[in-house]
Design a protein around this motif. Sequence first.
Motif, PDB file in Angstrom:
ATOM      1  N   GLU A 248      34.081  31.597  42.573  1.00 47.66           N
ATOM      2  CA  GLU A 248      33.973  32.068  41.194  1.00 47.66           C
ATOM      3  C   GLU A 248      35.124  31.541  40.344  1.00 47.66           C
ATOM      4  O   GLU A 248      34.923  31.124  39.199  1.00 47.66           O
ATOM      5  N   LYS A 473      28.602  36.198  40.741  1.00 46.05           N
ATOM      6  CA  LYS A 473      28.568  37.376  39.864  1.00 46.05           C
ATOM      7  C   LYS A 473      27.520  38.374  40.360  1.00 46.05           C
ATOM      8  O   LYS A 473      27.765  39.590  40.396  1.00 46.05           O
ATOM      9  N   ASN A 478      27.521  42.106  39.112  1.00 41.52           N
ATOM     10  CA  ASN A 478      27.515  41.845  37.668  1.00 41.52           C
ATOM     11  C   ASN A 478      26.245  41.087  37.303  1.00 41.52           C
ATOM     12  O   ASN A 478      26.259  39.892  36.987  1.00 41.52           O
TER      13      ASN A 478
END
Length: 578
Positions: A248, A473, A478
């Motif tokens: 990420e 994510k 998320n």
Amino acid sequence: MKKIYKFAAMLMMPAALLTAAGCTDLDENLYDQVASQNYYNTKSDVVRAVFRPFEHAYYTIQSRQVLNEETADQLITPTREDWWDDGGRWARLHRHKWITTNGEAQSQYNLGFQGIGQTNLVIEDLDKLQASKFGFTESEFNNLKAQNRVLRAWFYLTLLDEFRNIPFTVSYYDQSKNTLEQVEPRKIYDFIESELKESLPMLTKKTALGGNQNLEGQWTQAGAAALLVRLYLNAKVYIGEDHFADCEKVAQDILDGKYGTYKVADRWDAAFDWNNETCDEVIFAFPGAAGYSHWHYKGDTYWWSVPSKASEWLHDKKNKEGDHNLKYSCSPSYRPDGTKYNFELGMPVSRFKDYPSDVRLKFYKNLGDSKREGMFIYGKIAYTDENDNKTKYLKDHNGKYTLDLRDAVGKFGGTDGDKWLATSESRLEDGDDNSGWQFVKYPLYADGDKGQLEADYCEIRLPEVIYSLAECKLRDGNTEEAARLLNSVRKRNYPSSDWKTVLYAPEGSAKLDMKEMLNEWGREFFAEGRRRIDLIRFGKFLDAWWDKEADADDHTLIFPFHPDILGANKHLKQNPGY
């Protein structure tokens, strides 16, 4: 032909020279004339040496394509009556019943270590040279030195992905630095990571929009960083450790412009088109051109994903690539009796049709002036006969019946596409020329078109970074941010009038979860030689799909070593389960 850029030209040697170099001869030393203290006399000598291993790397995409797509759920090679049985070779790959004499795995192993040997030689040679002697600045010379370190990491990443347990070799001249026996995957993983991190600052950064242009074919900072994204995204597979947070971080840095200036194209096919060196979505590509190397336009990649007589339709008979062939088709969504399957995996056409306004679903068509539309080939295929200027339809490879391609596998013969067979049984051995939709990923332009065979092979493009970040994510809970990232790419595939239904919530009403994330990887990167590792990462590679039962155990997650490889190195041990 497109402009051949200063460094990238070294990647695209004429076909006659490539044959002389013996790229397919696994026993020949490709450096028998280069490994000399007297070789490096001019600036051009240095550049040629640096970029020669890139041509070899480019060649390896063919066997990689076979290993990563034929063993996965989206592409198949059914028997076509008297064609494409090949002793059950393709059926074994599809069903995960391959044997230790599998030729593609042998090629990948040999080619990979040949490439590592080539890069080792160049890396050590350049360490002995002085930049000023050849007219390079220190930064230019460091960039050249970093090119082969990153390419070596690329070779190692491919071998780690496919075999996991491999020897470690870093020197051409000092064999004591190398191992004959396999090392732990963690050692290879750590080496890849350190090489990429150390090389990255020495590489050039793309600082403006307008495509890679003269950087095409060179590793840039974003290219090295994108390889780190690949490494971290699959770390749990490779070494049993979760590195999604690292993935990420690097992916976000790429998107933030830390490693260069890139942008998602407004057309899905821009990264594959004839002038894709001008596409800002392309992070790294192997340069290709009609009079030079163009390995992605060969049989085991994209030349054989269309009907055997496709040249009559595409009018590309004069480019000397030989006849097309119908090796690859989409795994079917329907039984031969017309009833639909309900597999979670495979059925790629149906996955595209989950969003029916997808522009990629259009029938492939050359529009003239190096333009195309659509990606798939299905139904009857009309063309204008060059001899009598009449409209005709493509026939099967034996010329017995008119093709009418459908999203099913069966012996359909001349059966009209709106009619089906009485049987619901379907296997790879039951196919013919009408079995399965086919596709065109890189454009197949007509003879005389300036764009014919001019597309560079896009190895890394920005959507891979975006999708990797989105997956991280999503795994972290998320979902909305993951959806926003995916939508930034997906929206180009659908008319804006449909965005409310086709984009993921909250920007649209489509639902995003892990199952859909895998489906979306399959749509965006369809037939790009990565499906196998995506299935493995999602824990789906061992599951059942069309004409494949669930694997009995997990030994097929990596490939076996060919008996010839084991015979050549008695220190190697066969991978578990073989």
